[in-house]
Design an enzyme around this catalytic site. Structure first.
Site, PDB file in Angstrom:
ATOM      1  N   GLY A 226       0.731  -2.620  -1.624  1.00  7.36           N
ATOM      2  CA  GLY A 226      -0.377  -2.943  -2.528  1.00  7.36           C
ATOM      3  C   GLY A 226      -1.358  -3.867  -1.851  1.00  7.36           C
ATOM      4  O   GLY A 226      -1.056  -4.438  -0.800  1.00  7.36           O
TER       5      GLY A 226
ATOM      6  N   CYS B 116       6.256  -2.770   2.437  1.00  4.00           N
ATOM      7  CA  CYS B 116       5.074  -3.610   2.632  1.00  4.00           C
ATOM      8  C   CYS B 116       4.983  -4.674   1.527  1.00  4.00           C
ATOM      9  O   CYS B 116       5.838  -5.535   1.452  1.00  4.00           O
ATOM     10  CB  CYS B 116       3.835  -2.720   2.726  1.00  4.00           C
ATOM     11  SG  CYS B 116       2.436  -3.547   3.458  1.00  4.00           S
ATOM     12  N   TYR B 117       3.990  -4.591   0.646  1.00  4.14           N
ATOM     13  CA  TYR B 117       3.916  -5.584  -0.437  1.00  4.14           C
ATOM     14  C   TYR B 117       5.217  -5.599  -1.238  1.00  4.14           C
ATOM     15  O   TYR B 117       5.677  -6.646  -1.682  1.00  4.14           O
ATOM     16  CB  TYR B 117       2.734  -5.262  -1.370  1.00  4.14           C
ATOM     17  CG  TYR B 117       2.539  -6.320  -2.450  1.00  4.14           C
ATOM     18  CD1 TYR B 117       1.726  -7.415  -2.227  1.00  4.14           C
ATOM     19  CD2 TYR B 117       3.200  -6.232  -3.682  1.00  4.14           C
ATOM     20  CE1 TYR B 117       1.567  -8.403  -3.196  1.00  4.14           C
ATOM     21  CE2 TYR B 117       3.051  -7.201  -4.656  1.00  4.14           C
ATOM     22  CZ  TYR B 117       2.224  -8.288  -4.405  1.00  4.14           C
ATOM     23  OH  TYR B 117       2.074  -9.260  -5.358  1.00  4.14           O
TER      24      TYR B 117
ATOM     25  N   HIS C  18       5.232   1.445   6.837  1.00  2.39           N
ATOM     26  CA  HIS C  18       5.156   2.504   5.816  1.00  2.39           C
ATOM     27  C   HIS C  18       5.926   3.748   6.259  1.00  2.39           C
ATOM     28  O   HIS C  18       5.425   4.520   7.072  1.00  2.39           O
ATOM     29  CB  HIS C  18       3.687   2.863   5.560  1.00  2.39           C
ATOM     30  CG  HIS C  18       2.952   1.804   4.817  1.00  2.39           C
ATOM     31  ND1 HIS C  18       2.846   1.801   3.448  1.00  2.39           N
ATOM     32  CD2 HIS C  18       2.318   0.691   5.245  1.00  2.39           C
ATOM     33  CE1 HIS C  18       2.168   0.733   3.054  1.00  2.39           C
ATOM     34  NE2 HIS C  18       1.829   0.039   4.128  1.00  2.39           N
TER      35      HIS C  18
ATOM     36  N   GLU D 102       6.362   6.317   4.512  1.00  2.00           N
ATOM     37  CA  GLU D 102       5.822   7.501   3.834  1.00  2.00           C
ATOM     38  C   GLU D 102       4.690   8.181   4.593  1.00  2.00           C
ATOM     39  O   GLU D 102       4.331   9.308   4.290  1.00  2.00           O
ATOM     40  CB  GLU D 102       5.364   7.137   2.405  1.00  2.00           C
ATOM     41  CG  GLU D 102       4.144   6.222   2.294  1.00  2.00           C
ATOM     42  CD  GLU D 102       4.463   4.716   2.389  1.00  2.00           C
ATOM     43  OE1 GLU D 102       5.464   4.374   3.042  1.00  2.00           O
ATOM     44  OE2 GLU D 102       3.705   3.910   1.841  1.00  2.00           O
TER      45      GLU D 102
ATOM     46  N   ASP E 201      -4.552  25.729 -10.650  1.00  2.00           N
ATOM     47  CA  ASP E 201      -3.776  25.069 -11.704  1.00  2.00           C
ATOM     48  C   ASP E 201      -3.724  25.901 -12.988  1.00  2.00           C
ATOM     49  O   ASP E 201      -2.649  26.108 -13.555  1.00  2.00           O
ATOM     50  CB  ASP E 201      -4.331  23.668 -11.988  1.00  2.00           C
ATOM     51  CG  ASP E 201      -4.333  22.796 -10.739  1.00  2.00           C
ATOM     52  OD1 ASP E 201      -3.606  23.143  -9.797  1.00  2.00           O
ATOM     53  OD2 ASP E 201      -5.064  21.797 -10.704  1.00  2.00           O
TER      54      ASP E 201
END
Ligand code: XMP
Length: 526
Positions: free
Chosen positions: A54, A81-82, A176, A178, A234
């Site tokens: 964040g 991280c945060y 990170h 991800e 969609d």
């Protein structure tokens, strides 16, 4: 019931990637704001919890904290991280303001043996230390670990780059996992989710079809459903799924505003009405749309007219369907997360979507069968449901269609020229393959289209002088459509498209290629 991983979002730009990576490993995960209440977390019954990164600093008063329940539930917790910093602070450690920011590629050294990193490394130093290539983005750092934690990794700039409490299964990573730049990111998330949390990898679109069908049937019962079918991914997948679940209880309304691509209306009708046997009402409203757009040149005014007219036409058709109790929409998971992130709780409607505003006025209940799915999952589901891959993997197309690709006033004559030129461009992209990757240029671009410019330029054809319109070609590569680069298409491909358009489309004598990135340009020209 799927095993679930709960991701608490502290506002990082890449939080969605965490959920996508975990779902790629076939484990169901959801993202919720960091300040959900404790009862929600207990009811969610996660197998593990991830605290995202964040933008805030833990050292600021009033900065976000994880609910205490996260640490009391007895399930593994991973702070990224945060998320690592607030975990350290909340459990009795210390975080300091960093005087150097560490941003981008870093090599971290793994320390001690933790069940989190055991056996995961990119290379070894001459001294035999295990090293990891990771992506960092932080200023602050943990300076003291809470009691019970041991050092898991470090860099010279960040001595506590990762920490682990293997007793409680609490882990913190300053990098990170991800993002794909972290080479072993996938292995790290798999280690956490599959091994440490022990989550069952049972999230798979092939199985999801049956689950979704059952859910829809239970929700809808014997009532009737209306769906606005646009031909986009969609709404198409939503239609196929609903049809599978409730068959004849579904009626699709396909509003053709006359600003679709070449043969698009026919393709929608063939796929849904002819092949799948879906009940589709095809409303050819092109006359009305074009007459409302006559004389209008401002892009936002054109969008508003198209949006409002769409609602009008759809509503008229919907009102004829007296039995309908439900309005189905192709809302997907990123729409849900984004609107929750903006503090709007509850049901959401795509803000730029043409059917915005319908539910209240129609007094219908809202049905959103795709609201748990990411775009790639929607596509996979579409293929499982038997939709043609070419439709499911089609580039996105804006709701107002060619209305924002004909600059200035929209006229039928311009739309016809543009449709033709655009089809030549797209066909060529589909049929031209890059030697290195073996992929077609259609696959190698994220969005590609032609734009009609209402200016005339001089040309020669045969012995005569021509004075005709210009078409611009646009092709971009992007992951998120927020930023994009212009595609470096081969010159031969561009030359071929230009020749064909000028020879085959009467009224166009010049073709240009758009070499602007986003930002500062946008992808569309209007
Ligand atoms: P821009 O032009 O803003 O486009 O860089 C980003 C993405 O959004 C699409 N787009 C729209 N989609 N209604 C839509 O449904 C719209 O009014 C609209 N305007 C832009 C665009 O095609 C691109 O994918």
């Amino acid at each position: 019931m799927h095993d679930k991983i709960l991701i608490l979002d502290f506002g990082s730009q890449v939080t969605q990637l965490i959920a996508r990576r975990i779902r790629d490993s076939h484990v169901y995960s959801e993202i919720h704001p960091y300040d959900v209440d404790e009862a929600f977390i207990r009811d969610f019954a996660p197998k593990g919890i991830i605290l995202s990164g964040g933008p805030n600093s833990v050292t600021e008063g009033g900065s976000p904290r994880a609910p205490q329940a996260v640490f009391d539930l007895g399930v593994p917790v991973l702070g990224i991280c945060y998320g690592m910093q607030t975990m350290a602070e909340q459990l009795g450690g210390k975080v300091v303001l960093g005087n150097v920011r560490e941003f981008g590629y870093a090599e971290v050294r793994a320390h001690n043996h933790t069940s989190f990193l055991n056996g995961i490394e990119d290379f070894q130093t001459a001294e035999g230390h295990g090293m990891l290539k990771v992506w960092m983005s932080h200023g602050d750092k943990v300076s003291d670990m809470p009691v019970g934690f041991k050092l898991m990794a470090s860099t010279p700039a960040c001595p506590i780059a990762a920490m682990a409490d293997d007793e409680r299964h609490f882990y913190g990573l300053q990098w990170h996992p991800e993002v794909t730049h972290t080479v072993q990111g996938r292995a790290m998330l798999d280690r956490f989710v599959l091994e440490l949390c022990g989550a069952r990898p049972d999230w798979e679109m092939g199985h999801y079809v049956d689950e979704a069908v059952e859910k829809i049937r239970a929700q809808v019962g014997d009532e009737h459903v209306i769906l606005g079918l646009s031909g986009g991914v969609d709404s198409s997948v939503a239609a196929a799924l609903l049809h599978r679940a409730i068959g004849a209880q579904l009626t699709c309304v396909f509003v053709d505003h006359g600003l679709l691509r070449l043969n698009e209306a026919e393709q929608v009708m063939t796929t849904f009405a002819d092949h799948l046997g879906v009940k589709v009402i095809h409303v050819d409203a092109s006359e009305v749309f074009l007459s409302k757009l006559a004389g209008v040149t401002d892009p936002e005014a054109k969008r508003k007219i198209i949006g409002a007219e769409f609602v009008e036409v759809f509503q008229t058709e919907a009102n004829k369907l007296k039995d309908a109790k439900w309005l189905a929409q192709g809302t997907i998971y990123p729409d849900v997360i984004e609107s929750a992130g903006k503090g709007k709780k509850g049901h959401t409607i795509k803000s730029h979507h043409n059917v915005g505003g319908l539910p209240e006025t129609l007094n219908l209940k809202l049905l959103e069968p795709l609201r748990e799915l990411f775009k790639d999952e929607v596509r996979e589901l579409g293929v499982k449901l038997g939709l043609p891959p070419a439709m499911v993997y089609r580039h996105p197309f804006p709701g107002p269609g060619l209305g924002v690709r004909i600059l200035g006033e929209v006229k039928r004559e311009f739309a016809d020229l543009l449709r033709h030129a655009d089809a030549i461009f797209i066909e060529t992209l589909r049929n031209t393959f890059d030697k290195e990757s073996g992929k077609s240029w259609y696959e190698l671009t994220s969005q590609a289209f032609a734009v009609f410019l209402p200016v005339k330029s001089v040309g020669v054809m045969g012995d005569g002088r021509t004075y005709e319109y210009v078409v611009a070609l646009r092709a971009v590569q992007t992951l998120d459509f927020m930023t994009a680069q212009w595609a470096h298409l081969p010159h031969e491909l561009l030359g071929h498209v230009s020749n064909r358009i000028i020879n085959e489309v009467r009224g166009i004598n010049r073709v240009v290629y758009d070499i602007s990135g986003k930002p500062p340009a946008t992808i569309e020209w209007e």
